[in-house]
Design a protein around this motif. Structure first.
Motif, PDB file in Angstrom:
ATOM      1  N   GLU A  78      -3.526  17.019  -4.876  1.00  0.00           N
ATOM      2  CA  GLU A  78      -2.793  16.088  -4.008  1.00  0.00           C
ATOM      3  C   GLU A  78      -3.734  15.408  -3.007  1.00  0.00           C
ATOM      4  O   GLU A  78      -3.659  14.204  -2.774  1.00  0.00           O
ATOM      5  CB  GLU A  78      -1.692  16.852  -3.256  1.00  0.00           C
ATOM      6  CG  GLU A  78      -0.776  15.958  -2.475  1.00  0.00           C
ATOM      7  CD  GLU A  78       0.673  16.006  -2.963  1.00  0.00           C
ATOM      8  OE1 GLU A  78       1.549  15.800  -2.136  1.00  0.00           O
ATOM      9  OE2 GLU A  78       0.899  16.221  -4.157  1.00  0.00           O
ATOM     10  N   ALA A  79      -4.633  16.188  -2.412  1.00  0.00           N
ATOM     11  CA  ALA A  79      -5.579  15.642  -1.427  1.00  0.00           C
ATOM     12  C   ALA A  79      -6.495  14.610  -2.090  1.00  0.00           C
ATOM     13  O   ALA A  79      -6.794  13.567  -1.509  1.00  0.00           O
ATOM     14  CB  ALA A  79      -6.411  16.766  -0.813  1.00  0.00           C
ATOM     15  N   ARG A  80      -6.924  14.911  -3.308  1.00  0.00           N
ATOM     16  CA  ARG A  80      -7.810  13.983  -4.030  1.00  0.00           C
ATOM     17  C   ARG A  80      -7.061  12.698  -4.409  1.00  0.00           C
ATOM     18  O   ARG A  80      -7.629  11.602  -4.352  1.00  0.00           O
ATOM     19  CB  ARG A  80      -8.363  14.683  -5.279  1.00  0.00           C
ATOM     20  CG  ARG A  80      -9.354  13.857  -6.095  1.00  0.00           C
ATOM     21  CD  ARG A  80     -10.645  13.604  -5.357  1.00  0.00           C
ATOM     22  NE  ARG A  80     -11.622  12.932  -6.214  1.00  0.00           N
ATOM     23  CZ  ARG A  80     -12.691  12.273  -5.777  1.00  0.00           C
ATOM     24  NH1 ARG A  80     -12.933  12.194  -4.481  1.00  0.00           N
ATOM     25  NH2 ARG A  80     -13.529  11.709  -6.620  1.00  0.00           N
ATOM     26  N   LYS A  81      -5.788  12.827  -4.780  1.00  0.00           N
ATOM     27  CA  LYS A  81      -4.982  11.629  -5.079  1.00  0.00           C
ATOM     28  C   LYS A  81      -4.978  10.688  -3.879  1.00  0.00           C
ATOM     29  O   LYS A  81      -5.173   9.482  -4.012  1.00  0.00           O
ATOM     30  CB  LYS A  81      -3.537  12.034  -5.393  1.00  0.00           C
ATOM     31  CG  LYS A  81      -3.303  12.632  -6.749  1.00  0.00           C
ATOM     32  CD  LYS A  81      -1.822  12.999  -6.883  1.00  0.00           C
ATOM     33  CE  LYS A  81      -1.593  13.894  -8.078  1.00  0.00           C
ATOM     34  NZ  LYS A  81      -0.215  14.396  -8.144  1.00  0.00           N
TER      35      LYS A  81
ATOM     36  N   ASP B  50       0.818  -1.220   0.000  1.00  0.00           N
ATOM     37  CA  ASP B  50       0.000   0.000   0.000  1.00  0.00           C
ATOM     38  C   ASP B  50       0.850   1.268   0.000  1.00  0.00           C
ATOM     39  O   ASP B  50       0.538   2.240  -0.693  1.00  0.00           O
ATOM     40  CB  ASP B  50      -0.945   0.006   1.212  1.00  0.00           C
ATOM     41  CG  ASP B  50      -2.142  -0.918   1.004  1.00  0.00           C
ATOM     42  OD1 ASP B  50      -2.129  -1.699   0.036  1.00  0.00           O
ATOM     43  OD2 ASP B  50      -3.084  -0.854   1.810  1.00  0.00           O
ATOM     44  N   VAL B  51       1.919   1.268   0.785  1.00  0.00           N
ATOM     45  CA  VAL B  51       2.789   2.456   0.885  1.00  0.00           C
ATOM     46  C   VAL B  51       3.423   2.754  -0.472  1.00  0.00           C
ATOM     47  O   VAL B  51       3.444   3.907  -0.933  1.00  0.00           O
ATOM     48  CB  VAL B  51       3.884   2.246   1.964  1.00  0.00           C
ATOM     49  CG1 VAL B  51       4.874   3.407   1.941  1.00  0.00           C
ATOM     50  CG2 VAL B  51       3.252   2.099   3.339  1.00  0.00           C
ATOM     51  N   GLU B  52       3.930   1.722  -1.137  1.00  0.00           N
ATOM     52  CA  GLU B  52       4.574   1.906  -2.444  1.00  0.00           C
ATOM     53  C   GLU B  52       3.555   2.358  -3.491  1.00  0.00           C
ATOM     54  O   GLU B  52       3.868   3.196  -4.345  1.00  0.00           O
ATOM     55  CB  GLU B  52       5.229   0.583  -2.883  1.00  0.00           C
ATOM     56  CG  GLU B  52       6.423   0.186  -2.025  1.00  0.00           C
ATOM     57  CD  GLU B  52       6.845  -1.269  -2.223  1.00  0.00           C
ATOM     58  OE1 GLU B  52       8.048  -1.550  -2.060  1.00  0.00           O
ATOM     59  OE2 GLU B  52       5.980  -2.115  -2.529  1.00  0.00           O
ATOM     60  N   ILE B  53       2.337   1.822  -3.404  1.00  0.00           N
ATOM     61  CA  ILE B  53       1.294   2.211  -4.368  1.00  0.00           C
ATOM     62  C   ILE B  53       0.892   3.670  -4.160  1.00  0.00           C
ATOM     63  O   ILE B  53       0.784   4.445  -5.117  1.00  0.00           O
ATOM     64  CB  ILE B  53       0.073   1.277  -4.251  1.00  0.00           C
ATOM     65  CG1 ILE B  53       0.442  -0.116  -4.764  1.00  0.00           C
ATOM     66  CG2 ILE B  53      -1.122   1.832  -5.034  1.00  0.00           C
ATOM     67  CD1 ILE B  53      -0.589  -1.195  -4.486  1.00  0.00           C
TER      68      ILE B  53
ATOM     69  N   SER C 108      -6.664   5.784  -1.238  1.00  0.00           N
ATOM     70  CA  SER C 108      -7.083   5.122   0.012  1.00  0.00           C
ATOM     71  C   SER C 108      -8.391   4.369  -0.179  1.00  0.00           C
ATOM     72  O   SER C 108      -8.550   3.236   0.294  1.00  0.00           O
ATOM     73  CB  SER C 108      -7.245   6.147   1.129  1.00  0.00           C
ATOM     74  OG  SER C 108      -5.991   6.652   1.493  1.00  0.00           O
ATOM     75  N   THR C 109      -9.341   4.996  -0.860  1.00  0.00           N
ATOM     76  CA  THR C 109     -10.638   4.368  -1.120  1.00  0.00           C
ATOM     77  C   THR C 109     -10.477   3.079  -1.917  1.00  0.00           C
ATOM     78  O   THR C 109     -11.032   2.028  -1.564  1.00  0.00           O
ATOM     79  CB  THR C 109     -11.563   5.340  -1.894  1.00  0.00           C
ATOM     80  OG1 THR C 109     -11.814   6.485  -1.081  1.00  0.00           O
ATOM     81  CG2 THR C 109     -12.885   4.683  -2.256  1.00  0.00           C
ATOM     82  N   ILE C 110      -9.703   3.152  -2.994  1.00  0.00           N
ATOM     83  CA  ILE C 110      -9.533   1.980  -3.861  1.00  0.00           C
ATOM     84  C   ILE C 110      -8.783   0.871  -3.131  1.00  0.00           C
ATOM     85  O   ILE C 110      -9.140  -0.309  -3.240  1.00  0.00           O
ATOM     86  CB  ILE C 110      -8.809   2.379  -5.165  1.00  0.00           C
ATOM     87  CG1 ILE C 110      -9.728   3.278  -6.012  1.00  0.00           C
ATOM     88  CG2 ILE C 110      -8.411   1.140  -5.972  1.00  0.00           C
ATOM     89  CD1 ILE C 110      -9.076   3.890  -7.223  1.00  0.00           C
TER      90      ILE C 110
END
Length: 201
Positions: A52-55, A34-37, A60-62
């Motif tokens: 950036e916030a939306r990224k 997850d961290v790398e993704i 996180s959602t996906i």
């Protein structure tokens, strides 16, 4: 599973994300964590999002949705036929959003079971009203929240191939799912999610 989840309305800003979900699933299958993704999403902008916030929010959602899928389902989603692939993304959403699952289980499933192949604004209104009666937290939501939820539910069903049109009396469609995927989900004990998408008891 759904009883352990709280009712949330966050799906109204976090819709279907089909292509994005496939992209992140491919990275998981390649062995990234997850961290790398999240790093790839932020630095390389692989989801092609400006803010950036939306990224961060979308990633996180996906990743939360993908966390409920095993390698078999991720492989079928990334490499299988389009119809099954879309249904697997929908299944992941149903597993992580209680209110949407209950809509599918109580409204969509009934429609298919009784061959009433249309969903109207009235169906949405009746469903949300019943949830207002059942849940103190849902009762506190403003009308605009339900308006947005209806829009997103329609959009998800349309993009997933379970609804033929987004306006007026919306005609429903039963997805054709790869039998191996159905068997796999049933063997996981998740038969109720299959019924929510294709009807039946």
């Amino acid at each position: 599973m759904e009883k352990q989840l709280k009712y949330r309305s966050t799906i109204k800003s976090r819709p279907y994300f089909y292509n994005e979900t496939k992209s992140l699933a491919e990275l998981i299958l390649q062995g990234l964590n997850d961290v790398e993704i999240k790093e790839k999403v932020l630095i390389e902008n692989i989801l092609q999002i400006n803010s950036e916030a939306r990224k961060k929010e979308v990633a996180s959602t996906i990743l939360k949705r993908l966390a409920v899928l095993d390698a078999f389902l991720m492989k079928k989603m990334t490499n299988g036929d389009v119809e099954t692939s879309k249904v697997i993304v929908l299944y992941a959403i149903l597993k992580t959003d209680r209110l949407f699952f209950e809509f599918m289980n109580e409204v969509f499933r009934d429609k298919l079971t009784y061959q009433e192949m249309v969903i109207t604004d009235r169906d949405f209104y009746t469903y949300f009203e019943s949830k207002r009666q059942q849940s103190k937290s849902v009762a506190k939501w403003v009308d605009y929240t339900f308006y947005k939820l209806q829009q997103v539910y329609i959009r998800i069903l349309f993009e997933a191939g379970l609804m033929k049109n987004q306006k007026g009396d919306r005609e429903l469609d039963v997805p054709v799912i790869n039998p191996d995927v159905i068997d796999h989900i049933v063997n996981l004990g998740d038969e109720k999610f299959i019924h929510a998408m294709i009807g039946g008891e």
